[in-house]
Design a protein around this motif. Structure first.
Motif, PDB file in Angstrom:
ATOM      1  N   TRP A  17      38.867  64.401 105.180  1.00  0.00           N
ATOM      2  CA  TRP A  17      39.943  65.353 104.922  1.00  0.00           C
ATOM      3  C   TRP A  17      40.758  64.933 103.700  1.00  0.00           C
ATOM      4  O   TRP A  17      41.133  65.771 102.882  1.00  0.00           O
ATOM      5  CB  TRP A  17      40.849  65.506 106.143  1.00  0.00           C
ATOM      6  N   ASN A  18      41.017  63.649 103.544  1.00  0.00           N
ATOM      7  CA  ASN A  18      41.775  63.158 102.391  1.00  0.00           C
ATOM      8  C   ASN A  18      41.052  63.503 101.084  1.00  0.00           C
ATOM      9  O   ASN A  18      41.668  63.974 100.132  1.00  0.00           O
ATOM     10  CB  ASN A  18      41.987  61.654 102.506  1.00  0.00           C
ATOM     11  N   ILE A  19      39.749  63.305 101.055  1.00  0.00           N
ATOM     12  CA  ILE A  19      38.964  63.630  99.860  1.00  0.00           C
ATOM     13  C   ILE A  19      38.904  65.146  99.657  1.00  0.00           C
ATOM     14  O   ILE A  19      39.062  65.646  98.540  1.00  0.00           O
ATOM     15  CB  ILE A  19      37.553  63.028  99.967  1.00  0.00           C
ATOM     16  N   THR A  20      38.709  65.892 100.731  1.00  0.00           N
ATOM     17  CA  THR A  20      38.522  67.341 100.631  1.00  0.00           C
ATOM     18  C   THR A  20      39.771  68.062 100.140  1.00  0.00           C
ATOM     19  O   THR A  20      39.699  68.873  99.212  1.00  0.00           O
ATOM     20  CB  THR A  20      38.092  67.908 101.998  1.00  0.00           C
ATOM     21  N   TRP A  21      40.929  67.773 100.728  1.00  0.00           N
ATOM     22  CA  TRP A  21      42.117  68.532 100.333  1.00  0.00           C
ATOM     23  C   TRP A  21      42.529  68.210  98.905  1.00  0.00           C
ATOM     24  O   TRP A  21      42.944  69.090  98.160  1.00  0.00           O
ATOM     25  CB  TRP A  21      43.285  68.363 101.310  1.00  0.00           C
ATOM     26  N   LYS A  22      42.391  66.951  98.498  1.00  0.00           N
ATOM     27  CA  LYS A  22      42.757  66.598  97.121  1.00  0.00           C
ATOM     28  C   LYS A  22      41.813  67.252  96.119  1.00  0.00           C
ATOM     29  O   LYS A  22      42.247  67.745  95.075  1.00  0.00           O
ATOM     30  CB  LYS A  22      42.745  65.083  96.933  1.00  0.00           C
ATOM     31  N   THR A  23      40.524  67.261  96.425  1.00  0.00           N
ATOM     32  CA  THR A  23      39.561  67.904  95.532  1.00  0.00           C
ATOM     33  C   THR A  23      39.841  69.398  95.439  1.00  0.00           C
ATOM     34  O   THR A  23      39.788  69.987  94.357  1.00  0.00           O
ATOM     35  CB  THR A  23      38.118  67.658  96.021  1.00  0.00           C
ATOM     36  N   PHE A  24      40.166  70.014  96.558  1.00  0.00           N
ATOM     37  CA  PHE A  24      40.467  71.446  96.578  1.00  0.00           C
ATOM     38  C   PHE A  24      41.715  71.758  95.769  1.00  0.00           C
ATOM     39  O   PHE A  24      41.703  72.634  94.897  1.00  0.00           O
ATOM     40  CB  PHE A  24      40.634  71.908  98.029  1.00  0.00           C
ATOM     41  N   VAL A  25      42.799  71.043  96.014  1.00  0.00           N
ATOM     42  CA  VAL A  25      44.080  71.328  95.361  1.00  0.00           C
ATOM     43  C   VAL A  25      43.992  71.110  93.851  1.00  0.00           C
ATOM     44  O   VAL A  25      44.487  71.928  93.074  1.00  0.00           O
ATOM     45  CB  VAL A  25      45.213  70.461  95.973  1.00  0.00           C
TER      46      VAL A  25
END
Length: 93
Positions: A17-25
């Protein structure tokens, strides 16, 4: 290695989740910028062919996210996730 553990689903989810939300934002704005640049480049190169310009824009958009993803993964290393931390260690064989 003596300190290695089998990661639980909960810890793996927190890291994902940490990797996913930062990549998305951070990736979405750069993806739009890459696509916009790609449309301009595509129209200039193809002489106004919309289909080819869209293909070039899609490629530019996808390529713009790659550096973001690398930076996000780098930032997530050595970060704490509860009582665990993801880090890179040199293996001496």
């Amino acid at each position: 290695m003596e300190n290695e553990i089998e990661p639980s689903f909960k810890v793996s989810t927190r890291i994902w989740w940490n990797i996913t939300w930062k990549t998305f934002v951070f990736g979405i704005p750069l993806s739009f910028a890459g696509g916009f640049f790609g449309v301009i480049l595509g129209l200039a190169v193809t002489g106004g062919n919309d289909s080819s310009a869209n293909t070039i824009a899609s490629i530019c958009s996808a390529l713009a996210i790659i550096p973001v993803a690398i930076i996000v993964v780098k930032s997530c290393l050595n970060e704490s996730y509860g009582k665990y931390r993801v880090s890179i260690t040199e293996v001496n064989e």
